[in-house]
Design an enzyme around this catalytic site. Structure first.
Site: not given
Length: 200
Positions: A172-175
């Site tokens: 997940d590129h958000r984290i």
């Protein structure tokens, strides 16, 4: 996003054979148990990947609570091996066998498939060479594990045969950013290819 790497597992297979000759009766260490241990090790080496994306921001965890995907009638469940980074391979083998058996018979307590920090999905036993797994929210990543198979490789400029296992990290590129995911994959590959790393 997705990152894939090939791992040479001949050393791991030899180590597994030796370990299984010395574990207590009734315990059998599988390749998947060693994958779980290697993933837990890598999560300690790169702790920023051991987290989840939640509505209030990113949350990180001090221990590796590794979920393992188990196929059951009508779907999939992901029982958790809590504190996998603190367990030896025999301990992981006992827990994973028990959880998988009870998952298939529908006897898991809900607390046993909640709260994981990372998931492993292994389809190698079905002969699947490589795939990308769907992240188990709110976790930040999942590792898809393919079959170990003999493939031609080049060593010291010469053609040779080695047992290769392809793995793919879905992140997940958000984290998780690309560099962090790549470093985690390096740590995982190092542990898989040199099983003594699991003891450090």
């Amino acid at each position: 996003f997705y990152l894939s790497v090939d791992c040479e597992i001949d050393n791991l297979l030899m180590a597994r054979k030796s370990l299984n000759e010395n574990v207590p009766d009734g315990v059998k260490i599988s390749v998947n148990d060693m994958v779980i241990k290697s993933a837990a090790h890598a999560l300690m080496v790169e702790p920023d990947l051991n987290g989840s994306f939640e509505k209030d921001g990113c949350r990180y965890f001090e221990q590796a609570d590794v979920c393992m995907a188990v196929a059951v009638n009508g779907g999939l469940v992901t029982p958790v091996i809590h504190g996998a980074n603190k367990l030896g391979l025999a301990g992981i083998a006992e827990k994973s066998a028990d959880l998988a058996e009870r998952a298939r018979s529908g006897k898991l307590d809900p607390s046993e498939y909640a709260g994981g920090t990372f998931t492993i999905s292994n389809l190698g036993m079905f002969g699947i060479r490589e795939f990308a797994a769907v992240i188990n929210p709110p976790q930040g990543a999942i590792l898809a594990v393919g079959a170990g198979e003999q493939r031609p490789v080049v060593k010291n400029g010469e053609l040779a045969i080695a047992t290769i296992m392809s793995v793919t990290l879905s992140a997940d590129h958000r984290i998780v950013d690309g560099a962090l995911g790549a470093r985690w994959m390096q740590a995982f590959k190092a542990a898989i290819e040199n099983p003594v790393m699991m003891l450090i």
